[in-house]
Design an enzyme around this catalytic site. Sequence first.
Site, PDB file in Angstrom:
ATOM      1  NE  ARG A   1      -1.247   2.557   2.704  1.00 46.41           N
ATOM      2  CZ  ARG A   1      -0.694   3.672   3.136  1.00 46.41           C
ATOM      3  NH1 ARG A   1      -0.594   4.725   2.335  1.00 46.41           N
ATOM      4  NH2 ARG A   1      -0.197   3.750   4.366  1.00 46.41           N
ATOM      5  CG  ASP A   2       3.040   4.407   3.013  1.00 51.41           C
ATOM      6  OD1 ASP A   2       2.837   5.289   2.165  1.00 51.41           O
ATOM      7  OD2 ASP A   2       3.344   4.652   4.188  1.00 51.41           O
TER       8      ASP A   2
ATOM      9  CG  HIS B   1       3.059   4.776   9.213  1.00 56.88           C
ATOM     10  ND1 HIS B   1       2.611   3.736   8.423  1.00 56.88           N
ATOM     11  CD2 HIS B   1       3.465   5.735   8.353  1.00 56.88           C
ATOM     12  CE1 HIS B   1       2.753   4.068   7.146  1.00 56.88           C
ATOM     13  NE2 HIS B   1       3.260   5.276   7.073  1.00 56.88           N
TER      14      HIS B   1
ATOM     15  CG  HIS C   1       7.343   7.635   5.682  1.00 59.18           C
ATOM     16  ND1 HIS C   1       7.213   7.428   4.327  1.00 59.18           N
ATOM     17  CD2 HIS C   1       6.143   7.291   6.220  1.00 59.18           C
ATOM     18  CE1 HIS C   1       5.996   6.985   4.062  1.00 59.18           C
ATOM     19  NE2 HIS C   1       5.316   6.889   5.188  1.00 59.18           N
TER      20      HIS C   1
ATOM     21  CB  CYS D   1       8.357  11.772   0.128  1.00 57.07           C
ATOM     22  SG  CYS D   1       7.449  13.288   0.329  1.00 57.07           S
TER      23      CYS D   1
ATOM     24  CG  ASN E   1       6.791   3.482   4.470  1.00 55.24           C
ATOM     25  OD1 ASN E   1       6.682   3.877   3.320  1.00 55.24           O
ATOM     26  ND2 ASN E   1       5.808   3.523   5.333  1.00 55.24           N
TER      27      ASN E   1
HETATM   28 ZN    ZN Z   1       3.270   6.379   5.269  1.00 49.67          ZN
END
Ligand code: ZN
Length: 313
Positions: A14-15, A211, A213, A244, A253
Amino acid sequence: MNAADVTISEVGPRDGLQNTKHFMPSAAKKAWISAEAAAGVHQIEVCSFVPAKLIPQFVDAAEVLAHANAIPGLTPVVLVPNFKGCERALAAGARRLTVPISVSEAHSMSNVRKTTAQAIEDFVRMADLVRSQARAERPQLVGACSTAFGCSLQGVVAENDVLRVALALREAGADAISLADTVGYANPEQVKRLFRKVRKALGEDFDIEAHFHNTRGLGLANALAAYEVGVRNFDSTLGGLGGCPWAPGASGNVVTEDLVFMFESMGVRTGIDIGKLIDVRNTVFAALPDAELYGHISKAGLPKGFQPLSQTA
Ligand code: ZN
């Protein structure tokens, strides 16, 4: 299944994929999820129920979730950006939902075109919908406080604002709260301070997850700081996938392999077979040859004499 002291939740599908230029074929996503589950990763965020016209990468969300739901011992997680996405996720059989709420007003407006207060109202509606499910099918609901450590649009995010959002999400019925360093601004002291404050406000027994990064290289340091103040649930991505969009060349991440290595070498069991985990990188890289994969342990190799605590059959 190995007993584990920490839960590492892989959020790469997902991320990690959210900002990649190329579509990862559905079969490759499924192969990735299966291989990581076989390496002992028992929680994987597999997709987002965002409209496919906004992020075409997730056009196959329901199909990927169905695959993940069929893997024994795996808890698939899905990201849900709004009420409509929540309805779609429930219809697709989601068992654990993450709903991000931006603490930064500027980030909230830019991401979902809602103020933080309006986004919380939406969360309340989603929580009511989740609660209306039959008890046996009721999924877990995680409220993620995005930009909790700072925002690339707004700059500083007040800690009291994070507390206010976290309390509102628990009040609405969240089963857990996550504090997310969405843009990689956090430092270890700040991490300890904010997690302590939120824990004090929400209570010792309430599940608060992390969470991080690695945008500015402090991902592992922040994870260790969070561990030291009692956090036991961490998101990360294989190969640190997920740059990003506002910081070209910046890594994504926290790297799952490096996080597993840090914990296992400290004597903290992850339940994850690090050798098998490192091999999964090949599956991902074959399907996304243009993507940059980060991480140290996969390149340097395990130290001579290293004894992993967790190995799968
Ligand atoms: Zn994230």
